[in-house]
Design a protein around this motif. Structure first.
Motif, PDB file in Angstrom:
ATOM      1  N   PRO A  30       0.828  -1.209   0.000  1.00 24.50           N
ATOM      2  CA  PRO A  30       0.000   0.000   0.000  1.00 24.50           C
ATOM      3  C   PRO A  30       0.863   1.262   0.000  1.00 24.50           C
ATOM      4  CG  PRO A  30      -0.147  -1.133   2.130  1.00 24.50           C
ATOM      5  CD  PRO A  30       0.705  -1.978   1.232  1.00 24.50           C
ATOM      6  N   PHE A  31       0.436   2.243  -0.770  1.00 17.03           N
ATOM      7  CA  PHE A  31       1.145   3.514  -0.860  1.00 17.03           C
ATOM      8  C   PHE A  31       0.924   4.314   0.409  1.00 17.03           C
ATOM      9  CE2 PHE A  31       1.060   8.056  -2.318  1.00 17.03           C
ATOM     10  CZ  PHE A  31       2.415   8.176  -2.554  1.00 17.03           C
ATOM     11  N   GLU A  32       2.014   4.650   1.056  1.00 15.43           N
ATOM     12  CA  GLU A  32       1.997   5.533   2.223  1.00 15.43           C
ATOM     13  C   GLU A  32       2.800   6.761   1.828  1.00 15.43           C
ATOM     14  OE1 GLU A  32       3.508   3.386   5.648  1.00 15.43           O
ATOM     15  OE2 GLU A  32       2.595   1.542   4.888  1.00 15.43           O
ATOM     16  N   PRO A  33       2.132   7.900   1.582  1.00 17.63           N
ATOM     17  CA  PRO A  33       2.828   9.068   1.039  1.00 17.63           C
ATOM     18  C   PRO A  33       4.104   9.452   1.790  1.00 17.63           C
ATOM     19  CG  PRO A  33       0.481   9.444   0.962  1.00 17.63           C
ATOM     20  CD  PRO A  33       0.691   8.146   1.708  1.00 17.63           C
ATOM     21  N   ALA A  37       6.635   8.481  -1.179  1.00 18.50           N
ATOM     22  CA  ALA A  37       6.633   9.496  -2.251  1.00 18.50           C
ATOM     23  C   ALA A  37       8.019   9.685  -2.861  1.00 18.50           C
ATOM     24  CB  ALA A  37       6.076  10.822  -1.744  1.00 18.50           C
ATOM     25  N   GLN A  38       9.042   9.817  -2.042  1.00 23.88           N
ATOM     26  CA  GLN A  38      10.388  10.027  -2.596  1.00 23.88           C
ATOM     27  C   GLN A  38      10.886   8.773  -3.321  1.00 23.88           C
ATOM     28  OE1 GLN A  38      12.609  11.740   0.756  1.00 23.88           O
ATOM     29  NE2 GLN A  38      12.496  13.685  -0.338  1.00 23.88           N
ATOM     30  N   LYS A  39      10.518   7.599  -2.821  1.00 27.74           N
ATOM     31  CA  LYS A  39      10.930   6.357  -3.480  1.00 27.74           C
ATOM     32  C   LYS A  39      10.232   6.196  -4.832  1.00 27.74           C
ATOM     33  CE  LYS A  39      11.972   3.940   0.812  1.00 27.74           C
ATOM     34  NZ  LYS A  39      11.654   2.815   1.684  1.00 27.74           N
ATOM     35  N   TYR A  71      -5.990  13.394  -7.766  1.00 25.93           N
ATOM     36  CA  TYR A  71      -5.096  12.535  -6.979  1.00 25.93           C
ATOM     37  C   TYR A  71      -5.881  11.790  -5.905  1.00 25.93           C
ATOM     38  CZ  TYR A  71      -1.703  11.348  -3.322  1.00 25.93           C
ATOM     39  OH  TYR A  71      -0.972  10.691  -2.368  1.00 25.93           O
ATOM     40  N   ASP A  72      -5.619  10.509  -5.807  1.00 24.20           N
ATOM     41  CA  ASP A  72      -6.168   9.659  -4.748  1.00 24.20           C
ATOM     42  C   ASP A  72      -5.053   8.691  -4.381  1.00 24.20           C
ATOM     43  OD1 ASP A  72      -7.340   7.630  -3.235  1.00 24.20           O
ATOM     44  OD2 ASP A  72      -9.120   7.474  -4.497  1.00 24.20           O
ATOM     45  N   PRO A  73      -4.532   8.753  -3.150  1.00 20.12           N
ATOM     46  CA  PRO A  73      -3.410   7.877  -2.798  1.00 20.12           C
ATOM     47  C   PRO A  73      -3.730   6.390  -2.932  1.00 20.12           C
ATOM     48  CG  PRO A  73      -4.267   8.997  -0.854  1.00 20.12           C
ATOM     49  CD  PRO A  73      -4.940   9.600  -2.042  1.00 20.12           C
ATOM     50  N   THR A  74      -5.005   6.022  -2.901  1.00 20.30           N
ATOM     51  CA  THR A  74      -5.359   4.608  -3.061  1.00 20.30           C
ATOM     52  C   THR A  74      -5.235   4.151  -4.515  1.00 20.30           C
ATOM     53  OG1 THR A  74      -7.733   4.963  -3.383  1.00 20.30           O
ATOM     54  CG2 THR A  74      -6.948   4.741  -1.095  1.00 20.30           C
ATOM     55  N   LEU A  75      -4.996   5.088  -5.429  1.00 23.29           N
ATOM     56  CA  LEU A  75      -4.806   4.756  -6.840  1.00 23.29           C
ATOM     57  C   LEU A  75      -3.335   4.818  -7.243  1.00 23.29           C
ATOM     58  CD1 LEU A  75      -7.891   6.562  -8.408  1.00 23.29           C
ATOM     59  CD2 LEU A  75      -7.584   4.107  -7.954  1.00 23.29           C
ATOM     60  N   CYS A  76      -2.457   4.756  -6.252  1.00 27.76           N
ATOM     61  CA  CYS A  76      -1.028   4.626  -6.502  1.00 27.76           C
ATOM     62  C   CYS A  76      -0.664   3.208  -6.089  1.00 27.76           C
ATOM     63  CB  CYS A  76      -0.239   5.658  -5.710  1.00 27.76           C
ATOM     64  SG  CYS A  76       1.533   5.612  -6.085  1.00 27.76           S
ATOM     65  N   LEU A  78       1.901   0.118  -5.853  1.00 30.07           N
ATOM     66  CA  LEU A  78       3.336  -0.105  -5.750  1.00 30.07           C
ATOM     67  C   LEU A  78       3.655  -1.586  -5.725  1.00 30.07           C
ATOM     68  CD1 LEU A  78       4.190   2.431  -2.892  1.00 30.07           C
ATOM     69  CD2 LEU A  78       4.049   2.846  -5.363  1.00 30.07           C
ATOM     70  N   ALA A  79       4.711  -1.957  -6.434  1.00 28.30           N
ATOM     71  CA  ALA A  79       5.225  -3.325  -6.405  1.00 28.30           C
ATOM     72  C   ALA A  79       6.607  -3.283  -5.765  1.00 28.30           C
ATOM     73  CB  ALA A  79       5.306  -3.895  -7.817  1.00 28.30           C
TER      74      ALA A  79
END
Length: 162
Positions: A30-33, A37-39, A71-76, A78-79
């Motif tokens: 899960p994306f955690e801003p 974000a920097q990664k 923008y919606d963080p749940t639509l980012c 990550l693998a």
């Protein structure tokens, strides 16, 4: 800046959506801003270094992404690999648009891009959206065009930038 030919592509979600097939050792996180974000930015820079996209410096990129009305963080999506390093990202807008799809160059041609997009398709299908769009340079050197076409994307618009 040289002129670029850009394709807007669309994939209907009425068609069968394949189950994401993740490469060995790869999992969604899960994306955690604050944590990611920097990664994510670093992965975009790395993935686009050989062409196929561009990303602003972090100090410009992150506020413009975070503050965008779509923008919606749940639509980012990550693998990550077994060492918890980000190796793929699909950043989408609420309008069912894939803003960025990036795979670490060392992970390309292993099915990660297809798995991320299949996950994107499922997420938007659950939202009741009829299709997913993205843009790609017609001369993208990463094989993206071949991937998109193999997953059912069709060109719906062509235009020149630059």
């Amino acid at each position: 800046m040289p002129e670029r030919l850009v394709l807007r592509m669309r994939r209907s979600l009425a068609d069968a959506i394949p189950e994401p097939l993740w490469p060995a050792g790869i999992r969604l996180v899960p994306f955690e801003p604050d944590r990611h974000a920097q990664k994510v930015h670093a992965l975009l820079v790395k993935a686009y270094a050989q062409g196929g996209g561009y990303v602003e410096p972090f100090a410009i990129w992150w506020p413009s992404l975070r503050d965008d009305s779509e923008y919606d963080p749940t639509l980012c999506f990550l693998a990550a690999n077994e060492q918890d390093e980000l190796v793929g990202v699909a950043q989408c807008w609420t309008s069912a648009f894939v803003k960025d799809l990036a795979v670490d160059p060392a992970m390309r041609r292993q099915g990660l891009g297809a798995a991320l997009l299949s996950h994107v398709f499922r997420a938007f299908a659950e939202r009741g959206v009829p299709s997913v769009d993205l843009k790609v340079d017609a001369d993208n050197p990463s094989g993206a065009l071949r991937l998109y076409r193999s997953l059912g994307f069709e060109t719906v618009e062509t235009y020149r930038l630059g």
